[in-house]
Design an enzyme around this catalytic site. Structure first.
Site, PDB file in Angstrom:
ATOM      1  CD  GLU A 109      -2.885  -1.057   2.205  1.00 40.97           C
ATOM      2  OE1 GLU A 109      -4.206  -1.467   2.001  1.00 40.97           O
ATOM      3  OE2 GLU A 109      -2.674  -0.896   3.470  1.00 40.97           O
ATOM      4  CB  CYS A 122       2.585   7.709   2.843  1.00 39.54           C
ATOM      5  SG  CYS A 122       3.295   6.689   4.219  1.00 39.54           S
ATOM      6  CB  CYS A 129       7.323  -4.344   8.950  1.00 37.48           C
ATOM      7  SG  CYS A 129       8.528  -3.535   9.948  1.00 37.48           S
ATOM      8  CB  CYS A 133       6.100  -1.458  16.585  1.00 36.32           C
ATOM      9  SG  CYS A 133       7.683  -1.210  16.165  1.00 36.32           S
ATOM     10  CB  CYS A 136       2.824  -0.919  13.936  1.00 30.00           C
ATOM     11  SG  CYS A 136       2.810  -0.796  12.221  1.00 30.00           S
ATOM     12  CB  CYS A 352       0.443   6.628  11.240  1.00 32.05           C
ATOM     13  SG  CYS A 352       1.155   8.070  10.806  1.00 32.05           S
TER      14      CYS A 352
HETATM   15  N1  SAH Z   1       9.401   1.135  10.281  1.00 29.31           N
HETATM   16  C1  SAH Z   1       9.393   2.569  10.243  1.00 29.31           C
HETATM   17  C2  SAH Z   1       8.681   3.113   9.014  1.00 29.31           C
HETATM   18  C3  SAH Z   1       7.362   3.241   9.324  1.00 29.31           C
HETATM   19  S1  SAH Z   1       6.766   4.913   9.535  1.00 29.31           S
HETATM   20  C4  SAH Z   1       9.419   3.420  11.499  1.00 29.31           C
HETATM   21  O1  SAH Z   1       9.047   2.749  12.320  1.00 29.31           O
HETATM   22  O2  SAH Z   1       9.593   4.341  11.663  1.00 29.31           O
HETATM   23  C5  SAH Z   1       5.264   4.381  10.528  1.00 29.31           C
HETATM   24  C6  SAH Z   1       4.815   5.448  11.511  1.00 29.31           C
HETATM   25  O3  SAH Z   1       3.563   5.211  12.140  1.00 29.31           O
HETATM   26  C7  SAH Z   1       5.695   4.981  12.771  1.00 29.31           C
HETATM   27  O4  SAH Z   1       6.210   6.162  13.470  1.00 29.31           O
HETATM   28  C8  SAH Z   1       5.164   4.160  13.364  1.00 29.31           C
HETATM   29  O5  SAH Z   1       5.503   3.723  14.814  1.00 29.31           O
HETATM   30  C9  SAH Z   1       3.754   4.894  13.565  1.00 29.31           C
HETATM   31  N2  SAH Z   1       2.527   3.936  13.930  1.00 29.31           N
HETATM   32  C10 SAH Z   1       2.664   2.536  13.753  1.00 29.31           C
HETATM   33  N3  SAH Z   1       1.368   2.293  14.205  1.00 29.31           N
HETATM   34  C11 SAH Z   1       0.728   3.168  14.536  1.00 29.31           C
HETATM   35  C12 SAH Z   1      -0.794   3.114  14.918  1.00 29.31           C
HETATM   36  N4  SAH Z   1      -1.564   2.593  15.246  1.00 29.31           N
HETATM   37  N5  SAH Z   1      -1.139   4.586  15.313  1.00 29.31           N
HETATM   38  C13 SAH Z   1      -0.443   5.785  15.193  1.00 29.31           C
HETATM   39  N6  SAH Z   1       0.909   5.676  14.413  1.00 29.31           N
HETATM   40  C14 SAH Z   1       1.404   4.533  14.145  1.00 29.31           C
END
Ligand code: SAH
Length: 375
Positions: A109, A122, A129, A133, A136, A352
């Site tokens: 996506e 984006c 991945c 986390c 996420c 995000c």
């Molecule tokens: N792997 C890299 C690039 C992905 S960026 C990184 O972690 O930086 C995606 C961003 O969205 C990251 O800052 C991630 O922590 C954030 N993110 C992930 N899940 C989310 C959620 N449920 N709500 C808000 N932000 C989220």
């Protein structure tokens, strides 16, 4: 099978020519070398770059400044791949999510975010991945595979063409699916291809690479001639807290990540962005805010607060607006630049951490997981 490739994405006439080198994933010097080896003048690489990247053309026949015979031999010898748009959804706020299908049928996506104040794409760097986390959704997929440089730039080509923005100035954030520093070489190659003045000509200042904190990758990035802006997904202020949210923290701790940021060479006037997903009752207290101030003291930093985008299967809640404001106020009082990320495209799950693909192409691990939950 009627000449259609296994993923059903190849055009009839392309079947059987799948092994032709793909020009869409080559740096210009590589393209020059390839052409030279086939007896074609290397300066044609610039012309091809303009067609492919600037004008969004993938059909050699349309490259009218090349002779008919050259067009024919290019068509027989090479391919120009582009991800197929398998779905496109538009949010009430104008954000658009593109579901893109790659040559092997895998899906990723990419998201278009207008009014940021400019236009932002984006972009994903991996299918899935590996970082897992805790908040996420993409992490729930696990890592399926890395994207190639051609596939990373391909997202930009598709979005720009579909949105009629080939001639526009837009910014790129590597904040889609995947951890870019986990796919370092292809990501950096993609940035060099995007930066080529004969092609998309996207200056590295208009690109932001977001990482969860792969320290060796940050150090490598520090030595790159072509250096994007850096964003760090920090999300916590104590090691114990971050260990729970970001499993990679057990290998690269907050202390290590912040240290790597301190030695990271910044351009004049530029700063490192620290992303901080706010989780109610977990990392959103005034003490957290004050610890964050101390952690970042002396760094040229700005903080981007991201109130959690909630989702089924994510065991956290979004804090109230008041809590977010209070947190931000404490940071600002201590002279940190703070922004609160507006959640864009939540109604189409494009925000995000909401990028996930449950298409037909699942990895073995995904199939197993799905089978075990009986789906
Ligand atoms: N792997 C890299 C690039 C992905 S960026 C990184 O972690 O930086 C995606 C961003 O969205 C990251 O800052 C991630 O922590 C954030 N993110 C992930 N899940 C989310 C959620 N449920 N709500 C808000 N932000 C989220």
């Amino acid at each position: 099978m009627g000449g259609v490739g296994k993923a059903g994405w190849m055009r009839e006439e392309d079947a059987g020519r799948a092994e032709r080198p793909d020009l869409a994933g080559l740096e210009r010097q590589e393209l020059e070398a390839l052409l030279r080896a086939r007896g074609v003048e290397p300066f044609r690489a610039g012309q091809l770059y303009r067609w492919i990247f600037r004008r969004g053309v993938t059909d050699f026949e349309r490259m009218t400044d090349l002779s008919k015979s050259l067009r024919a031999s290019l068509r027989d010898g090479f391919a120009i791949s582009i991800p197929r748009v398998a779905g496109r959804e538009r949010s009430s706020d104008g954000t658009e999510k593109f579901l893109l299908e790659l040559a092997d049928g895998r899906r990723i996506e990419s998201v278009f975010i207008p009014d940021t104040p400019g236009w932002t794409f984006c972009i994903s760097t991996q299918v899935g991945c590996a970082m897992k986390c805790g908040f996420c959704l993409t992490g729930k997929m696990g890592l399926v595979r890395n994207l190639t440089a051609g596939e990373i730039v391909g997202q930009v080509r598709v979005l720009a063409a579909e949105l009629g923005l080939l001639d526009a100035r837009f910014t790129i954030v590597l904040m889609g699916m995947g951890e870019p520093l986990h796919n370092y070489d292809e990501t950096m190659k993609a940035l060099r291809i995007m930066g080529d003045p004969e092609g998309l000509a996207i200056s590295p200042r208009r690109v932001t690479l977001s990482t969860v904190g792969v320290v060796p990758g940050i150090d490598r990035l520090a030595a790159e001639p072509y250096m994007p802006n850096l964003a760090i997904s920090l999300h916590a202020t104590t090691e114990a807290q971050r260990d729970l949210l970001v499993p990679l923290n057990r290998r690269h701790t907050i202390a290590d990540v912040v240290e790597a940021c301190r030695r990271f060479p910044l351009r004049r006037r530029s700063r490192i962005t620290f992303e901080y997903v706010m989780l109610a009752g977990v990392n959103d207290s005034p003490e957290d805010a004050r610890r964050l101030v101390r952690l970042l003291s002396g760094l040229r930093a700005k903080v981007n607060l991201i109130p959690l985008n909630e989702a089924a299967g994510i065991p956290f809640r979004r804090p109230s607006d008041g809590t977010v404001d209070e947190f931000g106020r404490i940071l600002a009082e201590h002279h940190l630049t703070v922004s609160v990320r507006k959640s864009r495209g939540r109604d189409i799950r494009a925000a995000c951490g909401q990028l996930i693909v449950e298409g037909p192409a699942r990895s073995a691990g995904q199939r197993l997981a799905k089978a075990m939950e009986g789906g």
